[in-house]
Design an enzyme around this catalytic site. Structure first.
Site, PDB file in Angstrom:
ATOM      1  N   LYS A 182       1.024  -1.311  -0.467  1.00  0.00           N
ATOM      2  CA  LYS A 182       0.051  -0.038   0.348  1.00  0.00           C
ATOM      3  C   LYS A 182       0.885   1.268   0.060  1.00  0.00           C
ATOM      4  O   LYS A 182       1.441   1.507   1.573  1.00  0.00           O
ATOM      5  CB  LYS A 182      -0.956   0.012   1.260  1.00  0.00           C
ATOM      6  CG  LYS A 182      -2.229   0.910   0.811  1.00  0.00           C
ATOM      7  CD  LYS A 182      -2.860   1.706   2.144  1.00  0.00           C
ATOM      8  CE  LYS A 182      -1.814   2.854   2.727  1.00  0.00           C
ATOM      9  NZ  LYS A 182      -1.789   4.331   2.065  1.00  0.00           N
ATOM     10  N   GLU A 256       9.881   1.016  10.312  1.00  0.00           N
ATOM     11  CA  GLU A 256      11.507   2.232  10.650  1.00  0.00           C
ATOM     12  C   GLU A 256      10.788   3.285  10.159  1.00  0.00           C
ATOM     13  O   GLU A 256       9.536   3.763   9.782  1.00  0.00           O
ATOM     14  CB  GLU A 256      12.578   1.959   8.765  1.00  0.00           C
ATOM     15  CG  GLU A 256      13.377   3.069   8.798  1.00  0.00           C
ATOM     16  CD  GLU A 256      12.919   4.414   8.483  1.00  0.00           C
ATOM     17  OE1 GLU A 256      12.610   5.052   9.228  1.00  0.00           O
ATOM     18  OE2 GLU A 256      13.021   4.049   6.891  1.00  0.00           O
ATOM     19  N   CYS A 290      13.291  10.461   7.112  1.00  0.00           N
ATOM     20  CA  CYS A 290      13.242  10.069   8.791  1.00  0.00           C
ATOM     21  C   CYS A 290      14.785  10.282   9.192  1.00  0.00           C
ATOM     22  O   CYS A 290      14.893  10.486  10.797  1.00  0.00           O
ATOM     23  CB  CYS A 290      12.421   8.732   8.433  1.00  0.00           C
ATOM     24  SG  CYS A 290      13.638   7.765   7.541  1.00  0.00           S
ATOM     25  N   GLU A 387       9.655  15.537  15.778  1.00  0.00           N
ATOM     26  CA  GLU A 387      10.742  15.342  14.140  1.00  0.00           C
ATOM     27  C   GLU A 387       9.975  15.976  13.553  1.00  0.00           C
ATOM     28  O   GLU A 387       8.046  16.258  13.638  1.00  0.00           O
ATOM     29  CB  GLU A 387      10.113  13.879  13.882  1.00  0.00           C
ATOM     30  CG  GLU A 387      10.383  13.498  12.592  1.00  0.00           C
ATOM     31  CD  GLU A 387      10.469  12.357  12.332  1.00  0.00           C
ATOM     32  OE1 GLU A 387      11.128  11.592  11.143  1.00  0.00           O
ATOM     33  OE2 GLU A 387       9.274  11.488  12.272  1.00  0.00           O
TER      34      GLU A 387
END
Length: 476
Positions: A182, A256, A290, A387
């Site tokens: 997906k 991850e 990331c 983040e």
């Protein structure tokens, strides 16, 4: 001296986007079971690029059933035969790389220079690399005759759509698994083009299935009882939800997730080189990375010199049309992400950090954010802890290597770090002390298919890439 560059736009004519796309199940495109669709837009212009199908739970079930049926024959093929398909896919990706790079920049917003020179070469390299492993699994260190798990349910993010697809699909197919993938809701097009590449390569039906949709589609795929392996790249919050979903099942999982990487510059570092590494570390892909070096830790004695050089370099960055080959920083991927970046940057100012951006004229249409630098940041600031996932750099200082380690590790994340020093002994000492899955020395954001990637703590678990990336798809 700053040079003015005339616009050099890449032609959109090299990519033919259909007005609508269905789901790719069992080798064929088909509409969603309830006929629902959603639009995907170009973040640089807000232009609607296409309509894509919104997969339902029934569609997930159809795709998993197709993958399970295909698994029997695919897993029984000799590794050398599976390798032929992977090699073929890699070569087709190379042949269609210009088309795919333009598509990626249109749908994602990243500069064509990055999608052309970084993303696409790495996509092909991952398929080439794992094609090489397909007939050598007995020698991978996981015992004799390691077996595939079965059906892999894979959910990928919007920041590197095609590259994350390659990270997931290449090792899964090399090890004999079949796939239901997906893509992210805002960047579905390159995965749908990859479905066409699978047909072009003659891949057997059902080996790769692509389901477009929102978070509910991903949740249904993760929870499906006939999925043996779940692989997810994305936010930590979604990763935690996935971990709760699969808890108590026998599904194998790799996650991850987010990061808040420290890029650490010592007083003996080559500062001009470090400035380039800092810019690459946080402004590459608009900071939608990331492992971005979003926290700059600089030794006090060189802080002023480094920041002066960094500001001069930031003034040369060109923000604008992602299809212009001169563009350094493209569009933010979505209005939702732009709102999050804006809110966190405003919080940095409200909490007392000093904000600076180069003078920068942003386009009137689309989603844009100027490259931004914060000084006077403390470890208590939100911009140092959370983040941001955008082109925003927080600068902190340190005096000793021990203090640098303490500040770098003062985070719930543990994905990556950078160290800038001329002393090899100091670099190795630091690397042993830092809690991060990937550590770069005198560089940043360097990737290779043979090198494993992954994190600790809230950055997830498991490794992708290299020999280590095979383990997650094998019964070992």
């Amino acid at each position: 001296m700053t040079f003015d560059y005339a616009p050099a736009p890449e032609s959109r004519s090299v990519v033919d986007i259909a007005p609508s796309y269905g789901l790719f199940i069992d080798g064929e495109f088909a509409p969603a079971s309830d006929g629902k669709v959603f639009k995907t837009v170009s973040p640089s212009s807000e232009e609607v690029l296409s309509e894509v199908a919104q997969a339902t739970g029934d569609d997930v079930d159809r795709a998993v059933t197709a993958a399970r049926k295909a698994f029997e024959k695919w897993s029984a093929l000799p590794g050398a035969e599976r390798a032929k398909y992977l090699f073929r896919i890699a070569r087709i990706i190379q042949e269609r790389s210009r088309e795919l790079a333009v598509l990626e920049s249109l749908d994602n917003g990243k500069p064509i220079r990055e999608s052309r020179d970084a993303d696409l070469p790495l996509v092909a390299a991952h398929f080439f690399y794992y094609a090489g492993w397909a007939d050598k699994l007995d020698h991978a260190g996981y015992g004799a005759n390691p077996r595939p798990l079965g059906v892999a349910g894979q959910v990928i993010p919007w920041n590197f759509p095609l590259l994350m697809l390659a990270w997931k699909i290449a090792p899964a197919l090399a090890t004999g698994n079949t796939v239901v993938l997906k893509p992210a809701e805002t960047t579905p097009l390159s995965a749908l083009f990859f479905a066409d590449i699978c047909r072009q390569a003659g891949l057997p039906k059902g080996v790769v299935n692509i389901l477009t949709g929102d978070g509910s589609t991903g949740a249904a795929l993760v929870a499906h009882p006939d999925v043996n392996k779940v692989a997810f790249t994305g936010s930590t919050d979604v990763g935690k939800a996935i971990a709760r979903t699969v808890a108590g099942t026998d599904k194998k999982v790799t996650l991850e997730l987010g990061g808040k990487a420290a890029n650490i510059v010592f007083d003996d570092a080559p500062l001009d080189q470090a400035v380039e590494g800092i810019v690459n570390g946080i402004f590459f892909n608009q900071g939608h990375v990331c492992c971005a070096g979003s926290r700059l830790l600089v030794q006090e004695s060189v802080q002023d010199e480094l920041l002066d050089a960094l500001k001069r370099r930031m003034q040369t960055l060109r923000v604008g049309d992602p299809l212009d080959k001169n563009t350094d920083i493209g569009a933010i991927n979505s209005a939702e992400q732009l709102a999050r970046i804006t809110a966190l940057a405003d919080a940095g100012e409200a909490e007392g950090a000093e904000r600076w951006s180069p003078s920068c004229e942003l386009p009137s249409a689309g989603y844009w954010f100027a490259p931004t630098l914060f000084t006077g940041v403390t470890q208590a600031h939100r911009i140092a802890r959370e983040e941001i996932f955008g082109p925003v750099l927080s600068v902190l200082t340190f005096r000793t290597p021990a203090e640098a380690v303490e500040k770098a590790n003062n985070t719930p994340y543990g994905l990556s770090a950078g160290i800038w020093t001329e002393k090899g002994s100091r670099m190795l000492w630091m690397a042993n002390k830092l809690r991060a899955g990937v550590i770069w020395s005198n560089t940043f954001n360097k990737f290779d298919p043979a090198s494993p990637f992954g994190g600790y703590q809230e950055s997830g678990y498991g490794r992708e890439g290299g020999r280590h990336g095979l383990e997650a798809y094998l019964n070992v």
